[in-house]
Write an enzyme that holds these catalytic residues in place. Structure first.
Site, PDB file in Angstrom:
ATOM      1  N   ASP A   1      -2.970   4.771   7.407  1.00 48.59           N
ATOM      2  CA  ASP A   1      -1.539   4.894   7.637  1.00 48.59           C
ATOM      3  C   ASP A   1      -0.866   4.415   6.351  1.00 48.59           C
ATOM      4  O   ASP A   1      -1.503   3.761   5.507  1.00 48.59           O
ATOM      5  CB  ASP A   1      -1.105   4.069   8.851  1.00 48.59           C
ATOM      6  CG  ASP A   1       0.272   4.519   9.351  1.00 48.59           C
ATOM      7  OD1 ASP A   1       0.952   5.266   8.618  1.00 48.59           O
ATOM      8  OD2 ASP A   1       0.665   4.129  10.465  1.00 48.59           O
TER       9      ASP A   1
HETATM   10  C1  BGC Z   1       3.744   5.878  10.235  1.00 47.33           C
HETATM   11  C2  BGC Z   1       2.893   7.122  10.342  1.00 47.33           C
HETATM   12  C3  BGC Z   1       3.453   8.197   9.459  1.00 47.33           C
HETATM   13  C4  BGC Z   1       3.540   7.686   8.043  1.00 47.33           C
HETATM   14  C5  BGC Z   1       4.106   8.698   7.077  1.00 47.33           C
HETATM   15  C6  BGC Z   1       3.952   5.464   8.797  1.00 47.33           C
HETATM   16  O1  BGC Z   1       4.907   4.455   8.719  1.00 47.33           O
HETATM   17  O2  BGC Z   1       3.168   4.827  10.962  1.00 47.33           O
HETATM   18  O3  BGC Z   1       2.859   7.548  11.671  1.00 47.33           O
HETATM   19  O4  BGC Z   1       2.675   9.357   9.550  1.00 47.33           O
HETATM   20  O5  BGC Z   1       4.375   6.546   8.012  1.00 47.33           O
HETATM   21  O6  BGC Z   1       5.432   8.928   7.322  1.00 47.33           O
END
Ligand code: BGC
Length: 808
Positions: free
Chosen positions: A319
């Protein structure tokens, strides 16, 4: 005096200059370290086509001859092996992390896709293109407006995942996934960062709306259907957040302390179903730790379980900024670090040089990344046209939203009959909420409010009620200002509610045929919900429900309540008041039309709850260990965390449910707990009403080979067409271990059945799916003996029950 002034001026001047200089260097440092540290790696643009012996190919490395990796007739594995062989160590390491924060903020190199949140970097020397990654679970999230372009790039906002799961319709979810994939393809996105498949452990997790259910089987089957739909277009998915990311509070450091049994049976199980049924191209590891280890650094999770046990073939990405130690991440099997930082690049390079990161581990990760790149359309020379069929997708989202809405109560008030003038009450009726905030949000061109939906359906909207809304809005313009830009990510839009006087309500009731009161809730990434004024209704809302129902009922008129919410709220104390209650969830950009379709009877509701609506929040066993004072993330913390990565608090200062969370309830999540305790709930798991009735006939349950076969006929015994969701629960009788009273093991949905028509349906449950996780022997174990098989319309509306003996 004069010299004193001169002196002060000089000092101020020098300080100002110093400030400017240090500002300049800080900006440079930030830019070079965090924003565009890979800017020199540009997507190759001048690849020529060559023809040899009647075969045309792209001469990616420009050497004038056909390399194995350039030859599309060769198997993917062979091509990847060839290109890997040709890459330098540095080129391989480049692949292991994205191109930097700029890409995470949607700023991409010229020719890129604004709004995409990450990339896999190109390898210019070998003609390997940039791969674009973009959110998310309810549709694509890219920037709709681009500098210098006189057209827009809007995407379809589909319903939130929780609504989709409430449809219990795998075909429908496939169709939605397919439309999402087509949009990604049209806009040049290679991998969609979704779907989310975490378990609804507690009703107040701020991201529950992005997830499907409190049950792993339903979560897994729904997730797999979406993945299959998206991937049918040659677009990848990233199933997230793997795993046990069940709270937003301190999500980057929180340590989930969980038993192996609950881990396997509840939290991993849904992801396991997804891998088995759809082989997603990628999985996204979560931010949190599990039993002391960051998921992105856990070899046990990412290699032993995911690959060895489940045979996952894709790549794992982090993530965004997740985990801590890049070398440990790559070693554990987390192949790609997103969005990528210069620090990670330097750490990997250094570790590769000093031998603490093995070249075999680098090769393994690079090979998985290259395999994904070679599967994408970008490697097939495709040119995207930026022209998705938004009209068709609007129809798909409208239908899917209507199918996932759940009718919780109906005293004959629905569908609307003899109604022309509708009094729309509550701000949300006019400011309908399409979805949650954060990365699960979508930049859609419009959202149909309930007002618009009902007007489109030919109803008249009560003028007085509307005027009062407009006056309220004008008097509270600040509260109605939608957060914009980066701010919008962590600030759910929640305008203040109208406080109607009794006289106003009497007048409205006198001039309309029915009252519809919409109750709204909005939550999102970066924060959990609170009990007060969120799970519980506010005092204004409670008073409104009382006053609205009094005003309408005193005139013999009905009140319908519409819940435009993303997660569970309290319903028990007030649900007796309205005449009908429709759980509309957040239905995407066509939400208002979908609700109108149900209220008017154009669509017969067929959604059922994918989670329990409890009487009290504390009835959930997980409530004993869930943050009571949620900490919200904002942009400032995010930037601060980027520059100074957050550290764990010293052990003796650690705070329960922030630094660590005990999953003491074990496997007793949702209905597994309520059924075991035999406790009352407001609405049980699997519950949902229809405008018609269904009869269950000719049920037969048999063991055939390695599965339990269940056959039955569903008959529409009412007088309007409708669809029925059938659920099969299984209980182990006289178990030697502590097991749930019943667990969902199969489900299906009928076709649209006309009155008097019936459909024969059959379901299979592989016998291995009756196993439990045996902690003593660290493996799945099957108990022999008798099982209770229950076929029902909900977890608490069982229509047929039979016993079955499993012999060794
Ligand atoms: C989130 C993810 C997301 C990523 C990119 C993160 O903060 O937890 O779900 O895909 O950001 O935007």
């Amino acid at each position: 005096m004069k010299t004193k002034i001169q002196f002060v001026l000089k000092i101020t001047g020098v300080l100002f200059l110093l400030l400017l200089i240090s500002g300049f260097f800080m900006y440079r440092y930030f830019n070079k370290t965090f924003l565009g540290f890979e800017d020199h790696l540009m997507q190759p643009s001048d690849i020529t086509e060559l023809h040899i012996d009647g075969y045309s190919f792209l001469d990616r490395n420009g050497n004038g001859s056909l390399d194995v990796y350039e030859d599309e007739r060769q198997p993917l594995k062979t091509r990847v092996a060839d290109v890997l062989f040709q890459m330098t160590l540095e080129e391989k390491i480049h692949l292991l992390k994205g191109s930097g924060v700029a890409s995470a903020m949607g700023n991409v190199n010229p020719g890129g896709i604004p709004g995409a949140v990450g990339t896999i970097v190109p390898t210019p020397r070998l003609g390997i293109p940039t791969i674009y990654l973009s959110d998310g679970p309810a549709g694509l999230r890219i920037q709709p407006i681009r500098k210098g372009e006189d057209r827009t790039f809007y995407c379809t906002a589909f319903p939130i995942a929780t609504l989709l799961a409430s449809s219990w319709n795998e075909k429908l979810l496939y169709e939605v996934g397919d439309a999402m994939g087509k949009e990604a393809e049209a806009y040049g996105i290679d991998v969609i960062l979704g779907p989310g498949a975490n378990i609804h452990r507690h009703p107040l997790c701020g991201r529950n709306f992005e997830y499907y259910s409190e049950d792993p089987l339903l979560s897994g089957f729904m997730g797999a259907a979406v993945v299959n739909g998206i991937q049918s277009n040659g677009i990848g998915t990233s199933v997230k957040h793997f795993v046990a990311n069940n709270q937003e509070t301190n999500r980057n450091l929180n340590d989930v302390r969980i038993s192996e049994r609950a881990y396997r049976e509840i939290y991993l199980k849904g992801f396991e179903h997804i891998v088995e049924r759809s082989q997603p191209w990628t999985m996204m590891s979560s931010y949190n730790k599990v039993n002391g280890v960051f998921t992105s650094e856990s070899k046990e999770l990412l290699s032993d379980i995911l690959r060895d046990d489940w045979h996952f073939e894709g790549l794992v990405m982090t993530d965004w900024f997740g985990g801590r130690n890049p070398v440990a991440q790559i070693t554990a099997g987390n192949d790609l670090l997103e969005p990528g930082t210069k620090r990670q690049w330097e750490a990997l390079l250094e570790a590769a040089r000093d031998g603490s990161l093995l070249e075999t581990d680098i090769d393994r990760a690079a090979e998985r990344i290259l395999s994904l790149i070679f599967k994408t359309k970008k490697m097939q020379n495709y040119v995207f046209d930026n022209n998705p069929n938004l009209d068709k997708h609007a129809q798909i989202t409208r239908n899917s939203a209507a199918e996932g809405m759940v009718l919780l109560k109906n005293n004959g008030a629905l569908p609307l009959t003899n109604v022309t003038n509708i009094a729309l009450l509550g701000v949300t009726s006019y400011e309908f909420i399409a979805g949650g905030s954060g990365s699960g949000d979508v930049n859609e061109a419009y959202t149909i409010s309930l007002e618009e939906g009902l007007s489109n359906g030919g109803f008249k909207i009560n003028t007085l009620a509307k005027q009062l809304f407009e006056a309220h809005k004008n008097a509270n313009l600040k509260g109605f200002k939608r957060p914009e830009g980066l701010d919008a990510i962590f600030t759910p839009y929640s305008p203040p509610e109208i406080d109607y006087s009794k006289e106003q309500l009497d007048q409205i009731a006198a001039t309309s045929d029915v009252g519809i009161f919409t109750l709204g809730r909005n939550a999102g990434e970066g924060g959990d919900r609170k009990e007060e004024d969120d799970f519980l209704l506010t005092s204004t809302e409670i008073a409104l429900i009382n006053h609205i129902t009094q005003a309408f009922h005193s005139k013999g008129k009905n009140v319908i309540m519409v819940l435009n919410i993303g997660g569970v709220i309290e319903t028990a104390p007030w649900k007796s008041l309205p005449d009908a209650l429709l759980l509309a969830w957040q239905g995407g950009q066509e939400g208002g039309n979908s609700v109108a379709d149900i209220l008017s009877g154009k669509v017969n509701p067929s959604g059922k709850l994918p989670m329990t609506f409890p009487v009290n929040l504390e009835d959930h066993a997980s409530h004993a260990n869930f943050p009571k004072n949620p900490i919200m993330v904002n942009i400032e913390t995010l930037v601060k965390n980027m520059v100074f990565p957050p550290k764990d608090r010293p052990l003796n200062e650690q705070i329960k449910d922030e630094d660590y969370t005990y999953y003491d309830e074990g496997i007793y999540v949702g209905y597994r707990h309520f059924d075991k305790e035999n406790s009352p709930v407001s609405y049980p798991f699997g519950f949902g009403l229809s405008y018609t009735d269904f009869e269950y006939h000719d049920i037969e349950v048999n063991v055939v080979n390695d599965s339990i076969q269940i056959q039955f006929a569903i008959k529409n015994a009412g007088d309007v067409s409708g669809k029925e969701v059938v659920q099969v629960y299984v209980e182990k009788m006289d178990s030697d271990i502590n097991r749930p009273k019943q667990e969902l093991k199969a489900f299906t949905k009928s076709q649209l059945l006309n009155p008097e028509k019936q459909e024969i349906m059959s379901l299979q449950i592989p016998i291995t799916e009756l196993s439990y996780w045996d902690e003593n022997n660290n493996k799945w174990a099957l108990e022999y003996g008798s099982y209770n098989i229950r076929v029902g319309a909900s977890s608490r509306d069982i229509r047929y029950e039979t016993q079955l003996i499993l012999n060794k």
